[in-house]
Design an enzyme around this catalytic site. Structure first.
Site, mmCIF file in Angstrom:
data_model
loop_
_atom_site.group_PDB
_atom_site.id
_atom_site.type_symbol
_atom_site.label_atom_id
_atom_site.label_comp_id
_atom_site.label_asym_id
_atom_site.label_seq_id
_atom_site.Cartn_x
_atom_site.Cartn_y
_atom_site.Cartn_z
ATOM 1 N N GLU A 148 0.850 -1.192 0.000
ATOM 2 C CA GLU A 148 0.000 0.000 0.000
ATOM 3 C C GLU A 148 0.885 1.241 0.000
ATOM 4 O O GLU A 148 2.104 1.150 0.178
ATOM 5 C CB GLU A 148 -0.919 -0.019 1.227
ATOM 6 N N ARG A 183 -0.714 8.819 1.936
ATOM 7 C CA ARG A 183 -2.098 9.290 1.872
ATOM 8 C C ARG A 183 -2.266 10.801 1.956
ATOM 9 O O ARG A 183 -3.105 11.366 1.272
ATOM 10 C CB ARG A 183 -2.875 8.711 3.052
ATOM 11 N N HIS A 228 -8.771 9.710 3.911
ATOM 12 C CA HIS A 228 -8.415 8.710 2.903
ATOM 13 C C HIS A 228 -8.644 9.345 1.547
ATOM 14 O O HIS A 228 -9.710 9.926 1.302
ATOM 15 C CB HIS A 228 -9.254 7.441 3.057
ATOM 16 N N HIS A 272 -10.865 9.439 7.629
ATOM 17 C CA HIS A 272 -10.650 7.996 7.715
ATOM 18 C C HIS A 272 -10.072 7.539 9.048
ATOM 19 O O HIS A 272 -10.433 6.499 9.562
ATOM 20 C CB HIS A 272 -9.683 7.616 6.581
#
Ligand SMILES: Cc1cc2nc3c(=O)[nH]c(=O)nc-3n(C[C@H](O)[C@H](O)[C@H](O)COP(=O)(O)OP(=O)(O)OC[C@H]3O[C@@H](n4cnc5c(N)ncnc54)[C@H](O)[C@@H]3O)c2cc1C
Length: 534
Positions: A117, A293, A245, A354
């Site tokens: 990720e 992010r 997010h 998020h």
């Protein structure tokens, strides 16, 4: 009044793991676990991507995971805590595998299929399809069921922590020796308020995404634990660092919570594009769509504002359909349900609140600044995430600190006793609420103020506005709370206004841009590192 040895508030990864480990180590202890809704509703159950842990030591190393975590945390991680979590993480993940958690394996091999990720330099994410959290929640609930010394209550809503304050003493945040004796709890089914006295209490109440209009967090995420701890005069830290997010599914129906398009989709090869197909992330970061992010969320926010559009796009049309369906069956199904075929169409995405990086300040054993009160999971600020959380590090944090909290509780619990002299809840002078609109409308105003003024990009003027609005709301809500009988909606609203205040005040204190906190008035980082402790 009820009595228990250990009271655990919350039944996600943090609360359930703590309960299992305590119950297993000491079958003679009585452990009470509460959840304010049903056993399946938690942020944990919604996690998609997976758990990060160093698994393939030929390719990966602890040092690389540490460096990735520190890099994301932008100078504010506690290096000792990062070291602990990264080194102890794999053992804790192995433990839940022995309890029955299934993580995907490579076909025809006995090796885990490790995902990657944003912000991770190696493949190290263990996952179960794209519903890893559901699998973890299932495993933990089943494991907990094996221990008769755990008493589990659904629909029990913790209202406030009990301290010397409830025995008539005046305490402030600097009073030494504040202790927690349990909690007042609303039994949502009967409407009665119970006093649960405990030798030790563990807060595991999760995050607070519901303070924003657009969030991936389920409705339980109202920051109750952080607000309760703050009222009990515990230290709270780093609340300005709210992770948005970058890619929630843009859905014109305005769903709450917003459906998450996991970062793992970008790890699998998905590329962020404008409506016309430009790969815009390259302008912002050399890592392109796989940048951390905060960078991706700000870039999307900026592109959307500049172009006057409501969303950007995730392109998966070039990816292998079978592989996509194997990895992301849930995401595929959701997109198809609203008429988007990820194999043919760009997926419209927009940022959504998020994760809370800040929370109740804890030390390396999960102890808060209040004695006999521990905190675990998303309601904490352990120092792992610093100014920004690295993807898939939060389930890991919950597992590691649940273990550490149990290690700290076990040698102490027999020396503690139940506190006497705590009065029962007093509801005299309150009446039933006449108009729910007072609560629902305040909730809307609160979310609006936070979303417009304390979102991804902040400024002094916006923060001042938010502060003024929040002060008015706070006064109205406190007055309502003091005169009306308790309801979960009112308690959640009261907790959310506290969370909003903590975020806004911390954002005001940080006169720089760092990690998840970006303000146009101070766009650069300061050369020294400071913490925002409230
Ligand atoms: C859509 C989504 C995807 C995610 N994906 C990932 C991922 O891939 N990897 C990762 O590491 N993290 C992920 N996260 C973050 C991660 O899921 C959470 O940080 C983590 O699960 C938090 O666990 P927790 O036990 O602290 O809280 P939760 O799992 O949220 O549990 C909180 C519990 O507290 C209870 N509670 C709350 N208030 C009260 C109260 N007043 N009284 C009684 N009970 C109360 C709730 O009912 C619930 O049982 C994701 C989060 C979301 C929302």
């Amino acid at each position: 009044m009820q009595q228990t040895d250990v009271l655990i508030l919350g039944a996600g990864v943090a609360g359930l793991t703590t309960a299992i480990k305590l119950a297993k180590a000491r079958p003679d202890l009585h452990i009470t676990v509460l959840t304010k809704t049903n056993e399946n509703e938690s942020n944990t159950a919604w996690a998609q991507g997976g758990v990060a842990a160093v698994w393939d030591k030929k390719q990966d190393s602890y040092q690389k995971h540490i460096e990735d975590t520190l890099d994301a945390g932008d100078g504010l991680c506690n290096e000792k805590i990062v070291d602990i979590v990264v080194h102890e993480g794999p053992e804790r993940v192995k433990e839940i595998i022995t309890w029955g958690a299934r993580f995907e394996k490579k076909k025809a091999e006995d090796q885990y299929d490790l995902g990657r990720e944003g912000g991770h330099s190696e493949n190290r994410i263990l996952h179960y399809k794209d519903i890893t959290g559901w699998e973890i929640q299932r495993t933990l609930l089943e494991e907990m069921d094996r221990y008769p010394n755990v008493e589990f209550h659904e629909h029990f809503f913790a209202i406030d922590l009990l301290t010397q304050h409830h025995m008539g003493y005046s305490i402030t945040r600097v009073t030494p020796g504040i202790e927690c004796y349990g909690a007042y709890v609303l039994d949502k089914r009967t409407g009665g308020i119970e006093t649960i006295l405990a030798k030790t209490t563990v807060l595991a109440t999760g995050g607070a995404g519901q303070v924003y209009k657009n969030t991936t967090n389920p409705s339980i995420a109202t920051g109750d634990g952080i607000a309760m701890a703050y009222r009990a005069k515990a230290l709270v830290e780093n609340m300005e660092f709210v992770q948005f997010h970058p890619t929630s599914l843009y859905n014109t129906a305005g769903e709450n919570p917003s459906f998450l398009i996991s970062e793992a989709v970008r790890g699998f090869g998905g590329i962020l594009r404008t409506r016309e197909g430009e790969e815009f992330m390259k302008k912002y970061d050399t890592r392109g769509s796989l940048a951390p992010r905060d960078i991706v969320a700000r870039a999307i926010d900026r592109e959307m504002k500049q172009r006057g559009e409501d969303c950007m796009y995730l392109d998966c049309t070039h990816l292998d359909k079978e592989g996509f369906l194997n990895h992301f069956p849930n995401i595929y199904e959701k997109c198809m349900s609203i008429g988007i075929d990820p194999m043919k169409d760009y997926i419209p995405v927009t940022p959504a609140c998020h994760y809370m990086c800040g929370g109740v300040r804890t030390d390396e054993m999960g102890r808060t600044s209040v004695l006999r009160l521990y905190a675990c999971g998303e309601c904490t600020c352990t120092g792992l995430h610093g100014a920004n959380r690295l993807a898939s590090n939060s389930l890991l944090e919950g597992l590691v600190f649940a273990h550490r909290i149990v290690e700290d509780i076990l040698p102490k619990i027999d020396h503690l006793s139940i506190q006497t002299g705590i009065p029962e809840w007093d509801a005299r002078g309150t009446t039933d609420p006449e108009e729910m609109v007072l609560i629902t409308q305040s909730m809307k105003e609160l979310k609006d103020a936070m979303s417009y003024y304390v979102g991804i990009v902040r400024s002094n003027v916006r923060l001042k506005r938010a502060n003024d609005r929040l002060y008015l709301l706070y006064k109205e809500i406190e007055s309502l709370y003091n005169t009306t009988s308790i309801s979960p909606q009112l308690c959640e609203l009261r907790n959310l206004v506290t969370i909003a205040y903590l975020i806004t005040r911390s954002a005001n204190m940080r006169t720089e841009s760092r990690g998840l906190h970006f303000t146009t008035d101070y766009p650069n980082k300061k050369s020294f590192v400071d913490y925002s402790i409230l």
